[in-house]
Design an enzyme around this catalytic site. Structure first.
Site, short mmCIF file in Angstrom:
data_model
loop_
_atom_site.label_atom_id
_atom_site.label_comp_id
_atom_site.label_asym_id
_atom_site.label_seq_id
_atom_site.Cartn_x
_atom_site.Cartn_y
_atom_site.Cartn_z
N ASP A 6 -41.64 -21.26 -21.20
CA ASP A 6 -40.80 -22.37 -20.76
C ASP A 6 -39.57 -21.86 -20.00
OD1 ASP A 6 -41.72 -24.91 -21.17
OD2 ASP A 6 -40.99 -25.07 -23.24
N LYS A 61 -50.78 -30.80 -21.95
CA LYS A 61 -50.71 -29.34 -21.78
C LYS A 61 -51.98 -28.68 -22.31
CE LYS A 61 -45.69 -29.44 -21.82
NZ LYS A 61 -44.46 -29.38 -22.59
N GLN A 70 -42.22 -27.59 -28.39
CA GLN A 70 -41.99 -28.87 -27.71
C GLN A 70 -40.65 -29.48 -28.17
OE1 GLN A 70 -44.03 -30.26 -25.24
NE2 GLN A 70 -42.32 -31.66 -25.01
#
Ligand code: NDP
Length: 299
Positions: A122, A55, A99
């Site tokens: 997200d 990422k 994460q």
């Protein structure tokens, strides 16, 4: 051999990443600060560390600023919530990504719910899940289903009136996927299947668009697929393979070799849905930056 009915997620994702880079460059040239993504990584989970590296690299290539804040497994939930809260209030942060998975002593739900929904790139916060359900364009849509819809669109698949079957009802793939497909303007007729679904083979066989997200290696066999269907394979499953350098290889939820000949379009694993996830995260981060700039200018 060229497989003409292959959906090339790798190439499509690369194209989207170039588009985001171009749009970001224009955004900065117009006098705006570069978009910024804060990534929070807890512990030493090797797969998580690798995802986070991917990422960060993708952000750098697209001209998006990013930083990975690393914390030991021993961080307490309250300490992590304080980190999230600080990022929520930092005007230079557009997107926040925690994460997953988090260590067992931390409640993922509590942490995800603490993220400012306008920075939740997200798309896991319930506010964004709700906005998606009501069809609000401000929703941040989770990257994997958003990427699947992008693939479907870019390959010219007609969704209006199509029968779509989504295998799997997780909050990060199955449910948002179904909620996207049923929206006005996309207009599919959607069925969601799960482990208690009856007559699964028959239900799948009715699908014009079949999306498999269950995490079972090669579960979708040829008899479950209508000839001419579009088949999207989200699964990432390890299977033993003594000839592979690592002793295993990755396969999807679809028996690709059996399904590919009669499908109209099919995604491979790897190089199908997987690469789209990061591309859509970049898109969401640029969107978050635009929204923050608009909100700041209005206040
Ligand atoms: P979850 O484990 O959260 O959900 C799996 C779903 O599949 C559940 O709804 C479950 O039903 C259903 N299911 C399991 N077994 C069966 C069965 N035999 N018949 C019918 N339904 C079944 O998985 P995720 O949604 O998180 O992920 C699914 C797959 O996609 C995994 O392989 C994952 O690695 C992959 N993935 C890939 C991504 C990418 O970027 N390519 C991103 C995210 C996930 P029930 O609810 O009844 O238990």
């Amino acid at each position: 051999m060229t497989v003409s009915n292959l959906i090339d997620g790798q190439a499509t994702a690369a194209q989207i990443r170039r588009e985001v880079a171009t749009d970001t460059e224009a955004w900065v040239k117009a006098g705006n600060r570069a978009p910024y993504l804060a990534v929070v990584l807890v512990g030493e989970h090797p797969a998580s560390a690798s995802y986070v590296r991917g990422k960060a690299k993708a952000c750098a290539e697209a001209g998006i600023g990013s930083d990975t804040m690393r914390f030991p497994d021993s961080i307490s939930q309250d300490e992590l919530l304080a980190v999230v809260n600080k990022l929520n209030h930092d005007p230079d942060v557009d997107g926040i990504l925690v994460q997953l998975p988090l260590p067992d002593h931390i409640d993922e739900k509590t942490v995800i719910h603490a993220i400012d929904p306008t920075k939740d790139v997200d798309g896991f916060h319930p506010v964004n899940a709700g906005l998606l359900v009501i069809g609000d364009p401000d929703a941040f849509v989770p990257a994997t289903p958003a990427g699947i819809l992008e693939l479907i669109r870019r390959y010219g698949v007609e969704t209006a009136g199509a029968t779509a079957v989504v295998l799997g009802r997780s909050n990060i793939v199955g449910k948002p996927m179904a909620n996207l497909l049923v929206q006005k303007g996309i207009d599919a007729t959607v069925t969601v299947c799960h482990s208690r679904t009856k007559d699964l083979v028959d239900v799948c066989r009715r699908a014009d668009i079949l999306i498999a997200a269950i995490g079972r290696a090669r579960f979708v066999t040829a008899d479950m697929v209508k000839p001419g269907a579009v088949v999207i394979d989200v699964g990432i499953n390890r299977v033993d393979d003594s000839e592979a350098p690592k002793g295993y290889r990755i396969v999807g939820d679809v028996d690709f070799e059996a399904v590919q000949p009669s499908a109209r379009l099919v995604t491979p694993v790897p190089r199908g849905v997987g690469p789209m996830t990061i591309a859509m995260l970049l898109k969401n981060t640029l969107r978050a930056a635009r929204r923050h700039s608009k909100a700041t200018n209005q206040s």
